[in-house]
Design a protein around this motif. Structure first.
Motif, mmCIF file in Angstrom:
data_model
loop_
_atom_site.group_PDB
_atom_site.id
_atom_site.type_symbol
_atom_site.label_atom_id
_atom_site.label_comp_id
_atom_site.label_asym_id
_atom_site.label_seq_id
_atom_site.Cartn_x
_atom_site.Cartn_y
_atom_site.Cartn_z
ATOM 1 N N ILE A 86 40.876 30.265 29.800
ATOM 2 C CA ILE A 86 41.041 29.910 31.208
ATOM 3 C C ILE A 86 41.607 28.504 31.357
ATOM 4 O O ILE A 86 42.491 28.272 32.186
ATOM 5 C CB ILE A 86 39.703 30.088 31.958
ATOM 6 C CG1 ILE A 86 39.383 31.588 32.032
ATOM 7 C CG2 ILE A 86 39.754 29.477 33.336
ATOM 8 C CD1 ILE A 86 38.001 31.911 32.529
ATOM 9 N N SER A 130 46.495 35.463 34.969
ATOM 10 C CA SER A 130 45.530 35.502 36.074
ATOM 11 C C SER A 130 44.730 36.799 36.048
ATOM 12 O O SER A 130 43.508 36.791 36.233
ATOM 13 C CB SER A 130 46.253 35.365 37.416
ATOM 14 O OG SER A 130 46.959 34.155 37.461
ATOM 15 N N PHE A 131 45.399 37.915 35.804
ATOM 16 C CA PHE A 131 44.722 39.209 35.732
ATOM 17 C C PHE A 131 43.719 39.230 34.585
ATOM 18 O O PHE A 131 42.567 39.645 34.752
ATOM 19 C CB PHE A 131 45.752 40.325 35.574
ATOM 20 C CG PHE A 131 45.153 41.679 35.357
ATOM 21 C CD1 PHE A 131 44.497 42.336 36.379
ATOM 22 C CD2 PHE A 131 45.238 42.283 34.114
ATOM 23 C CE1 PHE A 131 43.930 43.582 36.176
ATOM 24 C CE2 PHE A 131 44.680 43.533 33.902
ATOM 25 C CZ PHE A 131 44.022 44.183 34.933
ATOM 26 N N TRP A 132 44.138 38.766 33.411
ATOM 27 C CA TRP A 132 43.245 38.772 32.262
ATOM 28 C C TRP A 132 42.090 37.795 32.441
ATOM 29 O O TRP A 132 40.987 38.044 31.959
ATOM 30 C CB TRP A 132 44.008 38.486 30.976
ATOM 31 C CG TRP A 132 44.835 39.650 30.535
ATOM 32 C CD1 TRP A 132 44.509 40.982 30.635
ATOM 33 C CD2 TRP A 132 46.112 39.602 29.936
ATOM 34 N NE1 TRP A 132 45.517 41.747 30.134
ATOM 35 C CE2 TRP A 132 46.524 40.936 29.700
ATOM 36 C CE3 TRP A 132 46.972 38.584 29.583
ATOM 37 C CZ2 TRP A 132 47.733 41.256 29.114
ATOM 38 C CZ3 TRP A 132 48.185 38.904 28.998
ATOM 39 C CH2 TRP A 132 48.555 40.228 28.767
ATOM 40 N N SER A 133 42.321 36.686 33.117
ATOM 41 C CA SER A 133 41.231 35.750 33.386
ATOM 42 C C SER A 133 40.184 36.402 34.280
ATOM 43 O O SER A 133 38.980 36.215 34.075
ATOM 44 C CB SER A 133 41.766 34.481 34.056
ATOM 45 O OG SER A 133 42.606 33.795 33.170
ATOM 46 N N TYR A 134 40.638 37.176 35.252
ATOM 47 C CA TYR A 134 39.711 37.931 36.097
ATOM 48 C C TYR A 134 38.859 38.872 35.243
ATOM 49 O O TYR A 134 37.636 38.951 35.422
ATOM 50 C CB TYR A 134 40.484 38.705 37.164
ATOM 51 C CG TYR A 134 39.688 39.807 37.805
ATOM 52 C CD1 TYR A 134 38.687 39.517 38.732
ATOM 53 C CD2 TYR A 134 39.918 41.140 37.480
ATOM 54 C CE1 TYR A 134 37.940 40.531 39.307
ATOM 55 C CE2 TYR A 134 39.181 42.153 38.046
ATOM 56 C CZ TYR A 134 38.195 41.852 38.966
ATOM 57 O OH TYR A 134 37.464 42.855 39.521
ATOM 58 N N LEU A 135 39.493 39.592 34.317
ATOM 59 C CA LEU A 135 38.751 40.516 33.456
ATOM 60 C C LEU A 135 37.753 39.770 32.561
ATOM 61 O O LEU A 135 36.639 40.243 32.341
ATOM 62 C CB LEU A 135 39.707 41.332 32.589
ATOM 63 C CG LEU A 135 40.588 42.343 33.331
ATOM 64 C CD1 LEU A 135 41.510 43.048 32.346
ATOM 65 C CD2 LEU A 135 39.755 43.338 34.102
ATOM 66 N N ILE A 137 36.288 36.876 33.192
ATOM 67 C CA ILE A 137 35.181 36.415 34.032
ATOM 68 C C ILE A 137 34.257 37.582 34.371
ATOM 69 O O ILE A 137 33.026 37.442 34.382
ATOM 70 C CB ILE A 137 35.717 35.722 35.303
ATOM 71 C CG1 ILE A 137 36.394 34.402 34.916
ATOM 72 C CG2 ILE A 137 34.616 35.485 36.322
ATOM 73 C CD1 ILE A 137 37.181 33.750 36.023
ATOM 74 N N LYS A 138 34.832 38.748 34.605
ATOM 75 C CA LYS A 138 34.044 39.945 34.895
ATOM 76 C C LYS A 138 33.150 40.305 33.699
ATOM 77 O O LYS A 138 31.965 40.594 33.861
ATOM 78 C CB LYS A 138 34.995 41.097 35.224
ATOM 79 C CG LYS A 138 34.345 42.354 35.684
ATOM 80 C CD LYS A 138 35.432 43.363 36.060
ATOM 81 C CE LYS A 138 34.877 44.750 36.168
ATOM 82 N NZ LYS A 138 35.921 45.746 36.479
#
Length: 200
Positions: A86, A130-135, A137-138
């Protein structure tokens, strides 16, 4: 023969749900490496590759710890991976690299046809980050609530320690008629007809 192989590749089910995203990522990466070399922007290409490699090592270390059933080490490596991923891909990458290629290079050399393509690919890479950072964090939120890093939802192939802990080891008997193979996918490493324990 070639036509049959092409049809097999196009008609087979996708191995992972994020296959298309990874495919786009790899196309963008190969194109960026090529464009950075052709446009004499090797410094940018090198910085992008080094920035990406920093987090990848920690991810692979977390996977190895998971396979070795070292859950605490896996969790620690995953947290380190998440922090590095991140900070480098949502912090360093857009602030230093995208800022330089989008705005500073516009002032220095101005836009030219491959400049647009190069920056489009860099922005596409940022969207994927950004998409992978969301995953990530999830997954981290799930890990905090469960107390350990859970199985990667994307992968049906890789097994996690959760699945292996719940399975009871059963001895497998191999008949000598099949010469140690399980007939589904060829040899499995055992050539004798004696029973063996599943070590996986």
């Amino acid at each position: 023969m070639h036509k049959q192989r092409t049809e097999e590749l196009l008609c087979t089910p996708l191995p992972n749900p994020d296959f298309l995203i990874m495919f786009m990522h790899h196309l963008a990466t190969i194109s960026l490496i090529t464009f950075s070399y052709v446009n004499n922007m090797v410094r940018v290409g090198t910085l992008v590759m080094c920035l990406h490699d920093a987090a990848d090592v920690l991810l692979e270390a977390a996977k190895m710890a998971n396979y070795a059933k070292c859950q605490r080490l896996c969790d620690l490596m995953f947290v380190m991976f998440a922090l590095v991923f991140i900070s480098t891909r949502l912090g360093v990458y857009p602030v230093w690299i995208l800022n330089t290629t989008l705005f500073e290079s516009w002032d220095i050399v101005g836009p030219y046809p491959s400049w647009w393509v190069f920056n489009f690919l860099l922005i596409l890479l940022q969207v994927l980050h950004s998409f992978w950072s969301y995953l990530i964090i999830k997954i981290a939120c799930k890990a905090i609530s469960k107390g350990k890093v859970s199985k990667d939802d994307r992968s049906d192939i890789e097994s996690s320690s959760d699945e292996e802990d719940t399975q009871s080891p059963t001895p497998k008997i191999h008949s000598s008629a099949t010469n140690g193979t399980n007939r589904a996918n060829g040899t499995n490493g055992y050539l004798s007809g004696t029973p063996c324990q599943d070590e996986h």
